[in-house]
Design an enzyme around this catalytic site. Structure first.
Site, mmCIF file in Angstrom:
data_model
loop_
_atom_site.group_PDB
_atom_site.id
_atom_site.type_symbol
_atom_site.label_atom_id
_atom_site.label_comp_id
_atom_site.label_asym_id
_atom_site.label_seq_id
_atom_site.Cartn_x
_atom_site.Cartn_y
_atom_site.Cartn_z
ATOM 1 N N LYS A 32 0.835 -1.210 0.000
ATOM 2 C CA LYS A 32 0.000 0.000 0.000
ATOM 3 C C LYS A 32 0.868 1.258 0.000
ATOM 4 O O LYS A 32 0.374 2.337 0.300
ATOM 5 C CB LYS A 32 -0.893 0.010 1.250
ATOM 6 C CG LYS A 32 -1.899 -1.128 1.328
ATOM 7 C CD LYS A 32 -3.093 -0.851 0.456
ATOM 8 C CE LYS A 32 -4.197 -1.873 0.704
ATOM 9 N NZ LYS A 32 -5.407 -1.568 -0.116
ATOM 10 N N ARG A 33 2.137 1.106 -0.317
ATOM 11 C CA ARG A 33 3.105 2.201 -0.219
ATOM 12 C C ARG A 33 3.085 2.792 1.193
ATOM 13 O O ARG A 33 3.275 3.967 1.412
ATOM 14 C CB ARG A 33 2.849 3.286 -1.266
ATOM 15 C CG ARG A 33 2.990 2.787 -2.716
ATOM 16 C CD ARG A 33 3.286 3.916 -3.684
ATOM 17 N NE ARG A 33 2.288 4.977 -3.629
ATOM 18 C CZ ARG A 33 2.398 6.153 -4.238
ATOM 19 N NH1 ARG A 33 3.469 6.437 -4.949
ATOM 20 N NH2 ARG A 33 1.453 7.063 -4.137
ATOM 21 N N ALA A 70 2.681 6.925 1.784
ATOM 22 C CA ALA A 70 1.856 7.604 0.780
ATOM 23 C C ALA A 70 0.605 8.234 1.373
ATOM 24 O O ALA A 70 -0.294 8.632 0.638
ATOM 25 C CB ALA A 70 1.472 6.627 -0.325
ATOM 26 N N LEU A 74 -6.554 5.631 1.259
ATOM 27 C CA LEU A 74 -7.756 6.152 0.617
ATOM 28 C C LEU A 74 -8.764 5.050 0.290
ATOM 29 O O LEU A 74 -9.980 5.301 0.271
ATOM 30 C CB LEU A 74 -7.376 6.903 -0.662
ATOM 31 C CG LEU A 74 -6.577 8.199 -0.455
ATOM 32 C CD1 LEU A 74 -6.126 8.755 -1.799
ATOM 33 C CD2 LEU A 74 -7.408 9.233 0.301
ATOM 34 N N GLU A 122 2.655 14.477 6.789
ATOM 35 C CA GLU A 122 2.228 14.815 8.149
ATOM 36 C C GLU A 122 2.935 13.923 9.169
ATOM 37 O O GLU A 122 3.352 14.391 10.238
ATOM 38 C CB GLU A 122 0.712 14.687 8.264
ATOM 39 C CG GLU A 122 -0.028 15.739 7.461
ATOM 40 C CD GLU A 122 -1.529 15.548 7.433
ATOM 41 O OE1 GLU A 122 -2.253 16.560 7.549
ATOM 42 O OE2 GLU A 122 -1.988 14.392 7.289
ATOM 43 N N GLU A 142 -4.096 16.563 -1.544
ATOM 44 C CA GLU A 142 -5.477 16.516 -1.070
ATOM 45 C C GLU A 142 -6.430 17.320 -1.948
ATOM 46 O O GLU A 142 -7.584 16.915 -2.161
ATOM 47 C CB GLU A 142 -5.545 17.024 0.382
ATOM 48 C CG GLU A 142 -5.090 16.017 1.430
ATOM 49 C CD GLU A 142 -3.589 15.964 1.619
ATOM 50 O OE1 GLU A 142 -3.134 15.275 2.540
ATOM 51 O OE2 GLU A 142 -2.849 16.604 0.831
ATOM 52 N N ARG A 145 -7.679 15.329 -4.718
ATOM 53 C CA ARG A 145 -8.477 14.179 -4.288
ATOM 54 C C ARG A 145 -9.865 14.593 -3.787
ATOM 55 O O ARG A 145 -10.672 13.742 -3.420
ATOM 56 C CB ARG A 145 -7.754 13.417 -3.170
ATOM 57 C CG ARG A 145 -6.342 12.974 -3.511
ATOM 58 C CD ARG A 145 -6.320 11.712 -4.339
ATOM 59 N NE ARG A 145 -4.953 11.219 -4.498
ATOM 60 C CZ ARG A 145 -4.237 11.287 -5.605
ATOM 61 N NH1 ARG A 145 -4.770 11.815 -6.699
ATOM 62 N NH2 ARG A 145 -3.008 10.812 -5.650
#
Length: 269
Positions: A32-33, A70, A74, A122, A142, A145
């Protein structure tokens, strides 16, 4: 507290002990990185809530595989179809994890590589020192997205690079790499032709030799002081210095300096 440093107690994090109270903490979701799901955040909270009490002297934080992190998972977020209230509390747990990191008093050195994107930035911004390699790239996608930062980018990333640069990153998806990223403050070190992990380990080994109370003050009090007014910070700094600078172990080191047996600060050769 033994459970805190027991590698078997983690599923999404890999914990490796090194001599001298040094630990390598790896986000271990390479397929999932290393995107952060709810379970990984909870494991970060558990580790950093008890790290200092468990005798951890320094932490090198990295990611498995080719990428550091990553960001938000999501796919998990999309499948969960959360309510506003539910996702607000997810974000509050992210803040809990990253506050435990920044204010916990244990030096954290992030070894960055590949994607340091969204929530991954973050996460990195909650570390005290960041080391990047030539593969590292930073972004806050973001805006593209259709979402908003929820893990402290508006606090820590804007503090590192400035409010308007952070806004630009979110609005446009701008990517920073190489020396430009260091110059902006996204990382303090860049390794060319080598491993960020190796350099991060060298830094961690060095800072782990500091007195634990001194490191606690550096890695906790500085952030608290920056949240205060100048007048309150000056008073609080004096109080912290009063405690730290008179600890018995510090007197031993000061005696070595007075006797000229301690190392001196020298310019780089």
């Amino acid at each position: 507290m033994d459970d805190v440093v027991n590698p078997a107690s983690y599923e999404n994090l890999e914990l490796t002990e090194r001599p001298g109270g040094l630990y390598i903490l790896t986000v271990n979701r390479p397929s999932k990185r290393n995107a952060l799901n709810v379970a990984t955040i909870e494991e970060l909270i558990r580790f950093f809530s008890g790290a200092r009490q468990a005798g951890v002297r320094a932490v090198v934080l990295t990611g498995a595989g080719d990428h550091f992190c990553a960001g938000l998972d999501l796919i998990e977020h999309w499948k969960a179809d959360r309510s506003p209230d539910d996702f607000m509390h997810v974000c509050l747990r992210w803040h809990e994890a990253f506050n435990k990191m920044e204010y916990g008093g244990v030096p954290i050195i992030a070894a960055l590589k590949g994607a340091v994107v969204g929530g991954g930035l973050e996460l990195a911004s909650a570390a005290h020192i960041r080391v990047m390699d030539e593969t590292t790239y930073f972004a806050l996608p973001e805006g593209q997205r259709g979402i908003f930062t929820g893990g402290g980018a508006t606090i820590r990333v804007s503090d590192m690079i400035g409010k308007y640069r952070m806004i630009d990153m979110v609005l446009t998806g701008r990517v920073y790499q190489g020396q430009e990223a260091v110059d902006l403050g996204l990382a303090q070190y860049i390794v060319e032709g080598g491993s960020s992990l190796e350099t991060a380990m060298e830094i961690a080994e060095k800072v782990a030799q500091n007195l634990p109370l001194t490191n606690f003050a550096i890695c906790s009090a500085v952030s608290h002081l920056n949240n205060m007014s100048n007048l309150d910070a000056a008073f609080a700094e004096a109080v912290v210095a009063g405690v730290v600078n008179t600890q018995p172990a510090a007197r031993e080191r000061l005696e070595a300096f007075a006797n000229k047996t301690a190392s001196r600060v020298r310019p780089n050769s």
